[in-house]
Scaffold this active site. Structure first.
Site, PDB file in Angstrom:
ATOM      1  N   TYR A 142      -8.451   4.659   0.750  1.00 51.45           N
ATOM      2  CA  TYR A 142      -8.565   4.733  -0.707  1.00 51.45           C
ATOM      3  C   TYR A 142      -9.785   3.947  -1.143  1.00 51.45           C
ATOM      4  CZ  TYR A 142      -7.462   4.209  -5.682  1.00 51.45           C
ATOM      5  OH  TYR A 142      -7.511   4.233  -7.061  1.00 51.45           O
ATOM      6  N   ASP A 237     -16.083  -0.536   2.750  1.00 56.23           N
ATOM      7  CA  ASP A 237     -15.346  -0.904   1.543  1.00 56.23           C
ATOM      8  C   ASP A 237     -14.445  -2.097   1.861  1.00 56.23           C
ATOM      9  OD1 ASP A 237     -13.736  -1.124  -0.671  1.00 56.23           O
ATOM     10  OD2 ASP A 237     -13.152   0.996  -0.749  1.00 56.23           O
ATOM     11  N   LYS A 267     -11.035  -7.150  -6.219  1.00 58.10           N
ATOM     12  CA  LYS A 267      -9.823  -7.949  -6.014  1.00 58.10           C
ATOM     13  C   LYS A 267     -10.120  -9.458  -5.891  1.00 58.10           C
ATOM     14  CE  LYS A 267      -7.104  -3.957  -4.895  1.00 58.10           C
ATOM     15  NZ  LYS A 267      -7.619  -2.747  -4.276  1.00 58.10           N
TER      16      LYS A 267
HETATM   17  C1  LIG Z   1      -8.170  -1.382  -4.821  1.00 61.08           C
HETATM   18  C2  LIG Z   1      -9.192  -0.683  -4.022  1.00 61.08           C
HETATM   19  C3  LIG Z   1     -10.246   0.038  -4.614  1.00 61.08           C
HETATM   20  C4  LIG Z   1     -10.311   0.309  -6.092  1.00 61.08           C
HETATM   21  O1  LIG Z   1     -10.475  -0.852  -6.844  1.00 61.08           O
HETATM   22  P1  LIG Z   1     -10.057  -0.828  -8.398  1.00 61.08           P
HETATM   23  O2  LIG Z   1     -10.480  -2.174  -8.894  1.00 61.08           O
HETATM   24  O3  LIG Z   1      -8.586  -0.588  -8.444  1.00 61.08           O
HETATM   25  O4  LIG Z   1     -10.824   0.277  -9.033  1.00 61.08           O
HETATM   26  C5  LIG Z   1     -11.235   0.550  -3.796  1.00 61.08           C
HETATM   27  N1  LIG Z   1     -11.193   0.386  -2.464  1.00 61.08           N
HETATM   28  C6  LIG Z   1     -10.192  -0.286  -1.863  1.00 61.08           C
HETATM   29  C7  LIG Z   1     -10.206  -0.458  -0.374  1.00 61.08           C
HETATM   30  C8  LIG Z   1      -9.154  -0.823  -2.606  1.00 61.08           C
HETATM   31  O5  LIG Z   1      -8.137  -1.447  -2.000  1.00 61.08           O
END
Ligand SMILES: *Cc1c(COP(=O)(O)O)cnc(C)c1O
Length: 429
Positions: A142, A237, A267
């Site tokens: 994701y 990511d 995060k």
């Molecule tokens: C949470 C997450 C996102 C998206 O971040 P948001 O701040 O919710 O838009 C993208 N990549 C990873 C791996 C994530 O865990």
């Protein structure tokens, strides 16, 4: 009806599904979400006035525990100086320096407000830099909710993506190629066929959004080699893993043995405030506006409250903090495994550093198809039995369990003593 139930009903009248992000709605476990009134350390309090040990930690940001006094003080101090300026600030420079000091691959850093923006910008930058259109992503990873990254896998090994949501055009999905995670052979076939069309491969540093599925040894390094050979970029990511599994993120945990071209954060880097970042090779980052031709902007980007929270969090996140979270994670992984074994529940506990999740099935999970082949009903029973004992797990079988530095012996005891009854509930007995 209790207060959470009343609020959920009221919320659903004015907010689709009653929530601002789908997983919060308890859709896959059933029941009523907790409406949180406040949080402190390892605990959240709901509108009914009940206290829960929290294993969601805001889905990752609360590495230090909720409302850490020094982080709150930093935000307070920033707030009285003004909430938003739309102009550069000292704190942005300091935070960019702090990120670069911890993650060598992030030679330059651009701050945005969400992880979605960070990965969306990374994709645009990769396309701008290479002049190519196609992106490769892995099924089950994701990367937020931008169109290009909401492509779903079709049938077959490695397929041209299908729209992963209503409203995503065929055209947007067509430029995204979806490959099974951990499947290097499939990826090599994709590059053999379409290598000159591929702008970038994007991967979670260690996938945690289909449950926790660590990369096979050497997988990320192989992605580095393959993309380099074909003139494509590698986007790692770290929105979830960055500053959570190690001070240097998953890249740091793997000893920075390979360097991505671009890396995304979110995060933890915002310490609980809306802040995320894109970092990478300086020559690539220089392609972003205002220096280069790739446009990107944000009214609230680098917001002073968010940078204050991020800086305070990174400064406090020392070896002791990571050591504590690592130890608690190991303790809980063992305890949940023992409880499920004792109750005869098929399961596998998988981790990537201190991030871990429990799959309610036998056998190792290395792809999204594996992850989906689990007993979600058993998880739902387990989840609700934990909730009844005032332990709040992420409300989905496909999420990591999050611990924090504030999870002390008392909080751990409450979790561990809730496990046997929850395991029996999962077993259906
Ligand atoms: C949470 C997450 C996102 C998206 O971040 P948001 O701040 O919710 O838009 C993208 N990549 C990873 C791996 C994530 O865990």
């Amino acid at each position: 009806m209790n207060r959470d139930q009343e609020l959920f009903e009221r919320a659903r009248r004015v907010i689709p599904g009653g929530v601002d992000s789908p997983v919060r709605a308890f859709g896959s476990v059933g029941g009523t979400p907790l409406f949180i009134s406040r949080a402190e350390g390892a605990y959240v309090f709901d509108e009914n006035g009940d206290r829960y040990v929290d294993l969601v930690c805001s889905w990752g940001p609360a590495l230090l525990g909720h409302a850490h006094p020094e982080v709150v003080a930093a935000v307070r101090e920033a707030a009285v100086r003004g909430l938003s300026f739309g102009a550069p600030t000292l704190a942005e420079v300091e935070l960019a320096e702090a990120v670069r000091a911890r993650v060598p691959a992030a030679e330059q850093v651009r701050f945005v407000s969400t992880g979605t923006e960070a990965t969306m910008t990374a994709v645009r930058l990769a396309r701008g830099a290479t002049g190519r259109d196609a992106i490769v992503k892995f099924a089950g990873c994701y990367h937020g909710h931008s169109d290009a990254l909401l492509a779903a896998a079709g049938s077959g090994v490695a397929t041209q993506g299908l729209p992963g949501s209503a409203g995503v055009t065929q055209a947007a999905a067509r430029d995204t190629i979806v490959v099974d995670y951990n499947d290097l052979d499939a990826l090599e076939r994709v590059f053999a066929e379409a290598g000159d069309r591929i702008a970038a491969v994007i991967t979670e540093a260690a996938p945690c959004n289909m449950g926790v599925v660590a990369p096979a040894p050497g997988f990320n390094a192989a992605l580095r080699d393959l993309t380099s050979r074909h003139g494509a970029l590698l986007i790692v990511d770290e929105v979830l893993t960055g500053f959570r599994v190690h001070g240097g993120g998953w890249l740091g945990l793997e000893g920075n043995a390979y360097a991505p071209d671009l890396v995304t954060f979110g995060k933890v880097v915002g310490g609980g405030m809306p802040l995320a970042a894109l970092g990478g090779r300086a020559d690539l980052m220089q392609l972003l506006a205002p220096v280069g031709p790739v446009y990107q902007a944000g009214t609230l980007s680098g917001n002073p409250l968010a940078t204050a929270a991020g800086l305070a969090t990174l400064r406090l996140a020392d070896r002791g903090i990571y050591g504590h979270v690592d130890d608690r994670s190991t303790q809980l992984q063992l305890a949940v495994g023992e409880a499920l074994t004792a109750a005869g529940v098929p399961h596998v506990v998988q981790n990537a550093g201190n991030l871990f999740s429990v799959f309610f099935r036998d056998g190792e999970v290395s792809t999204y198809d594996d992850a989906k082949a689990q007993d979600q009903a058993a998880f739902a029973r387990f989840f609700h039995a934990m909730l009844d004992q005032k332990v709040a797990l992420p409300p989905s079988a496909f999420e990591a369990w999050f611990l924090s530095a504030a999870h002390d012996d008392k909080a751990m005891d409450q979790i561990v003593s809730a496990l046997p009854a929850a395991a029996r509930a999962a077993a259906g007995s």
